[in-house]
Design an enzyme around this catalytic site. Structure first.
Site, PDB file in Angstrom:
ATOM      1  N   ASP A 103       0.572  -1.063   0.071  1.00  0.00           N
ATOM      2  CA  ASP A 103      -0.347  -0.237   0.372  1.00  0.00           C
ATOM      3  C   ASP A 103       0.973   1.518  -0.276  1.00  0.00           C
ATOM      4  O   ASP A 103       2.537   1.224   0.650  1.00  0.00           O
ATOM      5  CB  ASP A 103      -0.781  -0.239   1.249  1.00  0.00           C
ATOM      6  CG  ASP A 103      -1.896  -1.150   1.147  1.00  0.00           C
ATOM      7  OD1 ASP A 103      -1.963  -1.442   0.226  1.00  0.00           O
ATOM      8  OD2 ASP A 103      -1.991  -1.684   2.172  1.00  0.00           O
TER       9      ASP A 103
HETATM   10  N1  URA Z   1      -1.073  -5.796   3.648  1.00  0.00           N
HETATM   11  C1  URA Z   1      -1.548  -4.430   3.555  1.00  0.00           C
HETATM   12  O1  URA Z   1      -2.808  -4.185   4.690  1.00  0.00           O
HETATM   13  N2  URA Z   1      -1.668  -3.369   3.548  1.00  0.00           N
HETATM   14  C2  URA Z   1       0.187  -3.984   2.977  1.00  0.00           C
HETATM   15  O2  URA Z   1       1.005  -3.212   2.005  1.00  0.00           O
HETATM   16  C3  URA Z   1       0.443  -5.474   2.435  1.00  0.00           C
HETATM   17  C4  URA Z   1      -0.167  -6.290   3.440  1.00  0.00           C
END
Ligand code: URA
Length: 239
Positions: A103
């Site tokens: 993310d």
């Molecule tokens: N899980 C999440 O919630 N975000 C990420 O970036 C990776 C795994």
């Protein structure tokens, strides 16, 4: 790829400087002196030399980045900076892409490669490649959470997660944890904690498959994987 672009990208100066270099006749393609900057060459199948020295152009590139927050795990984005924007031109020329996504607000280990086969192996849901995250949670993490993650929790879309290993690093009003999952659903770690009524306030990936995040890498920095690391990744599930 155009000869001038290739030479410029791997450090022989600007396109203009490369043009000058070509004019002097020191650049040879398959033994023949070439002066045409626009000539299309295939560095994987043609021998390109400058002053008699072979130009090394690898087919594949494998990078480990410590992704910072605020950057998108994509090759292009109309609005935001991407992880590929953080690469030096000499690496970007190989057109690596991120292996999976973190993310925008997640930090940590992100692999980038142009080896589609390896990327596919690492991302295939069938391979169950373990990924470990360090996270800060807005409240205490309990034994029940650990048990629930071990069994699998139901996410907001009804999907039940595969068994995951939750370790508490520090507990109190808030908590620090390490969570290993073997799949990669959208926002998975955040949604797993949401299913327990808790919120991830900080998220960092600390390992993928056999590779831990290199602690020498500052946020936004990256390095090439070593031959041994590439071998380990390719070995599949020996780790
Ligand atoms: N899980 C999440 O919630 N975000 C990420 O970036 C990776 C795994």
């Amino acid at each position: 790829m155009r000869l001038d672009k290739l030479l410029s990208n791997i450090g022989y100066g600007s396109r203009k400087e490369v043009k000058g270099l070509l004019k002097t006749g020191v650049v040879k393609v398959d033994g023949k002196s070439v002066k045409d900057a626009k000539l299309h060459v295939d560095p994987n199948h043609q021998e390109i030399t400058v002053h008699g020295e072979e130009v090394v152009y690898k087919e594949f590139i494998y990078l480990m980045m410590n992704k910072p927050q605020g950057v998108i795990s994509a090759t292009e984005d109309p609005q935001h900076e991407t992880v590929v924007d953080l690469l030096a031109l000499e690496d970007a020329v190989y057109e690596p892409f991120p292996v999976g996504r973190l993310d925008k607000d997640t930090e940590g280990l992100l692999l980038l490669t142009n080896d589609g086969q390896l990327a596919h192996q690492l991302l295939s849901p069938k391979k169950h490649v373990p990924k470990t995250y360090f996270a800060e949670i807005n409240m205490e993490v309990t034994e029940e959470d650990i048990e629930a993650f071990k069994k699998g929790v139901m996410l907001d879309d009804g999907y039940v997660t595969k068994p995951a290993d939750l370790k508490v690093v520090q507990n109190g009003e808030t908590a620090e944890i390490e969570l290993t999952i073997v799949e990669g659903k959208f926002h998975q770690v955040k949604r797993m904690f949401e299913s327990r009524g808790k919120k991830v306030t900080y998220l960092q990936r600390i390992s993928m498959g056999p590779l831990p995040l290199d602690e020498e890498l500052a946020l936004g920095e990256y390095r090439e994987l070593t031959e041994a690391e590439i071998e380990k990744l390719k070995m599949g599930h020996e780790w």
